[in-house]
Motif scaffolding. Sequence first.
Motif, PDB file in Angstrom:
ATOM      1  N   SER A 163      46.744  21.696 -24.761  1.00  0.00           N
ATOM      2  CA  SER A 163      46.246  21.285 -23.463  1.00  0.00           C
ATOM      3  C   SER A 163      45.321  22.401 -22.778  1.00  0.00           C
ATOM      4  O   SER A 163      44.153  22.253 -22.489  1.00  0.00           O
ATOM      5  CB  SER A 163      47.269  21.145 -22.365  1.00  0.00           C
ATOM      6  OG  SER A 163      48.183  20.014 -23.012  1.00  0.00           O
ATOM      7  N   TYR A 167      41.268  22.583 -22.307  1.00  0.00           N
ATOM      8  CA  TYR A 167      40.731  22.687 -20.831  1.00  0.00           C
ATOM      9  C   TYR A 167      39.891  23.814 -20.457  1.00  0.00           C
ATOM     10  O   TYR A 167      38.945  23.643 -20.028  1.00  0.00           O
ATOM     11  CB  TYR A 167      42.055  22.810 -20.126  1.00  0.00           C
ATOM     12  CG  TYR A 167      41.641  23.305 -18.512  1.00  0.00           C
ATOM     13  CD1 TYR A 167      41.345  22.203 -17.517  1.00  0.00           C
ATOM     14  CD2 TYR A 167      41.874  24.661 -18.191  1.00  0.00           C
ATOM     15  CE1 TYR A 167      40.898  22.606 -16.090  1.00  0.00           C
ATOM     16  CE2 TYR A 167      41.399  25.019 -16.794  1.00  0.00           C
ATOM     17  CZ  TYR A 167      41.093  24.140 -15.900  1.00  0.00           C
ATOM     18  OH  TYR A 167      40.882  24.210 -14.549  1.00  0.00           O
ATOM     19  N   LYS A 171      36.063  23.696 -19.676  1.00  0.00           N
ATOM     20  CA  LYS A 171      35.685  24.091 -18.083  1.00  0.00           C
ATOM     21  C   LYS A 171      34.616  25.266 -18.081  1.00  0.00           C
ATOM     22  O   LYS A 171      33.711  25.419 -17.425  1.00  0.00           O
ATOM     23  CB  LYS A 171      36.875  24.440 -17.355  1.00  0.00           C
ATOM     24  CG  LYS A 171      36.806  25.101 -15.936  1.00  0.00           C
ATOM     25  CD  LYS A 171      37.568  24.634 -15.031  1.00  0.00           C
ATOM     26  CE  LYS A 171      37.424  25.321 -13.757  1.00  0.00           C
ATOM     27  NZ  LYS A 171      36.569  24.459 -12.831  1.00  0.00           N
TER      28      LYS A 171
END
Lengths: 420, 420
Positions: A163, A167, A171
Amino acid sequence: MIVELISTGTELLLGQIINTNVAFLAKQLNSLGFNVLFQSVVGDNRDRMGQVINTAISRADIIITSGGLGPTQGDITKEITARMLNRSLILHEPSLEKIKTYFSHRQINMPENNKRQAMIPEGALVIDNERGTAPGIICEYDNKVIINLPGPPHELEWMFSHSIAPYLVKKFGIQGVIVSKVLHVSGIGESSLEEEIKEFIVAQDNPTIALLVKKGEIQVRLTAKAAGQEQAIALISKLEERIRQRVGQYIFAVDDETMESVVGELLKKKKLSIAIAESCTGGLVSSRVTDIAGSSDYLIGSIVCYSNQIKVDEVGVPFQIITDYGAVSEETAKAMAIGIRNKFKADIGVGITGIAGPGGATDTKPVGLVYVAIDGVNDLDCVKYNFSGERTNIKYRTSQAALDIIRRYTLTIGGSNIER
Amino acid sequence: MIVELISTGTELLLGQIINTNVAFLAKQLNSLGFNVLFQSVVGDNRDRMGQVINTAISRADIIITSGGLGPTQGDITKEITARMLNRSLILHEPSLEKIKTYFSHRQINMPENNKRQAMIPEGALVIDNERGTAPGIICEYDNKVIINLPGPPHELEWMFSHSIAPYLVKKFGIQGVIVSKVLHVSGIGESSLEEEIKEFIVAQDNPTIALLVKKGEIQVRLTAKAAGQEQAIALISKLEERIRQRVGQYIFAVDDETMESVVGELLKKKKLSIAIAESCTGGLVSSRVTDIAGSSDYLIGSIVCYSNQIKVDEVGVPFQIITDYGAVSEETAKAMAIGIRNKFKADIGVGITGIAGPGGATDTKPVGLVYVAIDGVNDLDCVKYNFSGERTNIKYRTSQAALDIIRRYTLTIGGSNIER
C-alpha cells in the motif's frame, strides 16, 4: 522529498530488540528515489513523542512512524500524530468491523481495548493490514504526509510493499531511480584503498562512492541516480571500470557474492579440487568453503592439524622441518600444502599455520604471524601475514586471506590435471 | 541522567546495515541505571549532523555518538562535535604515535589520512581503542558529556565496556543497581521452555524474565533491581535456582560463556582430549572449538571428510557400512566417531554426518537429517536430529548439538584413561 523515519517503542530504547524496520524502510524508500535523511527512536511517552514528531515535521516531507498502533494504553502513536496535526481521533467503523471479524474468526470475543485500534485521526486515509489487527494511517497535510505503520516487521513490510510504496509513488512520483552496486575488496587497507581511488572519491557526484569496513573486507558502494534503471547502471559501470583499473586485483566479489561463493564458482568452472590442512584456523576455512551448496564438487576434505603430531602423522610434514623451522614457518606451511595435496589427491593443496593468540608468541614470532601456502598444478607459493586483533579476528582474517589466495591462484591457471 | 544515542553513517540511512550498536549501548546503559530516551541516526553531512547534535544537546545530559571516526574525508563526527561545543580540533600526539606504531607493527607506512584519526576536540579526554586505530573521545561541558565512539561494533563494544561504562559510573554515580544474568539454553524449543517456566514468567516482578531466541540457543535474561549489587544478585540467584529445578539440564552456560568455552573448560578440567570427524558441518565444530584460547590442550585434530573416499581412507569407516546404510546414517556416524578416536588416539571421538541441503535429500532422508555420534571412554552413543532451515543454519545447529553432546558426555564421566 526528504523522509524521516520514526520508530516508537520502549523496547527499542532498552535495547531489547534490534531495529530492523528502519533498514527495511530505508532500503525500499531509497530504491524508489526518496531520500531518508533522518531516523529517530522515541519511547511510548506523550511529551517526548510529540517533541520528536514536531522536529520531524519541521525538517521532513514524508514522515513514517513504526510501532505504537496496538491495543494497549502504551500505544499512542496515532493519538500523538493527531495532536501534532491539530486533529481529533474518531472511530473508523469499517476498521472496527474488521477487527471484530478477526476475533470472531478465531472464536474469541474482542477485548474492549482493541477498539482503540479503530480510532483514527480525522481525515486520515486508512490502510488495510492483512497480517494483524492494527490498520495503518496516512495523514496528508500541506502536500506532506505522516504515515503510521505497525511495529511487527511482517505487518509493516507487507503494508509498505502493498500500500505505502504505491501510494508514495503515485502521490509524489518517482524522481528517477537509485541503483547501488557493492564492490568487495580484500588485501588492501582502508586508507591505502582510499588513497588509490581518492580522485574518484573527491570528485564524486553521481554515482556517489561510500567505503565501509566489514569483517575481513572493505565494501565500496557505488550509488547512481538516473531517470531510468538502464542509465543508472550505465553510470555505475563507467565508474566501476575506472576503479577496477586502479584496484581491480583487490576486488574479489560484487553485490551479494561472498569470498567463498566466488572461490566455489571458480573451482567448479575450472574443475579443480582442493584439500586444506588447517592449523591456526582450526577448520574455519573448510567451514566457509562448505557454506556453499555443492561444495562437495570441489572440496575433497581437510585436516585440522592442531598438534604437531597430526601435522607429521596425518599431513606428512617431515618432522625435521618442524624441528628446524618451527610449526609456524614458511617451510611448515609449504610442507602442509604439499602433504595434504598428495594425500587427498587434490589439484590444489593449502597449508595454513600461524599464531592466533593470545598465547603462543615468541620473541621472533608475534601473535598474528600467519603463513598460508598453496601447492597447485604448476607451482608452490607461500604468503606471510602479520594480522592484529583478537583470536577470532585473526582466525577470520586468515581464512579470508587463504580463500583469496585460492581465488587468485585459480584465476591464473587452467583446469585440473589430476586424473580422477 | 538522560541519554541520547546518535548513530552516524550514510549506510544506516540507506538501510545497508542494521544498527546493532544502539541496542548494545542501550542495554548496557540501562543496566547501569541510565535512561536512554532518544536515539537518532544521521548521515555524514555537516549541516544535518550539526542539527542533530544540537537537538541532542538541548534535551540530553549524556550524548554518545557512534561512527565517523575513521581516516576518510567522510568521517566528520569529531569535527562536528567540536564545532557544536565551540572548540577547535587539535593534534593529539600520543594518539598519533599509537596509530604510527599500529602501522609499523604491520610493516606498512601510515597513510597520511590516518593522521585525521589523531585530531581531537580541544580539552577532550582520549579513550584508547585496542581493537582499531580510531581513539574515542569524551568532551565534558556544563556537567554533561558528549562521547564519540567508533562505528565497528567490536571496537565500540570493547571501548564501552572497558572505558566508557566505568567513566560514566564514576562521574554520574548510580541510583540503585540493575543486575542481569543470562542463562543460555539449548536442546528445548521456545514454546516448551516457556511452558516449563510459565509460572515464573507470569508472576515476574523483580527479577524480570525475558526470553530471547538466538542462533542455536534461547537466552533467558533475569534482571533484578536493588539498592546494592549483593541484594540484586541474591534476588537473581533465588529465581535462577527455581528455574534450574525445572530446566537445568538444558542450561549450558551463563552470561558471557559460550557452548565452546564451556566444553573447553570441561575437557581441560577432566584432562580429556577430543578428535572430530566432520562431514556436513565441514569444519565448523572444530573451528568453534578452536575459537577458545588454549584449545590445543584438548583438540588433537579433526578431519573434514566431505567425500566418502576420505571417510574410508582417512577416518577408517568400513566401506561396507557406507554401502549398506549410506553416508548419512547412525552406523556411519558411529564408525566415524570410533575411527577418528582410534586414529588420533583421543579420549573422545566425535562423528558428524548429515544433509545440510539444499540438495542431497532422498525419499527417506530429508534435508536437515543429522547424526552425531560420540565414542568415549566407556561407551558409544549416537543422536539423530531433524533440523530445519537453510544450509548454514543447519550447519550451525548441528555444531551446537555436537558440542552439547560433548558437554553432556564430559559432565558424566571421569578423566582420561588414554596414556599420552
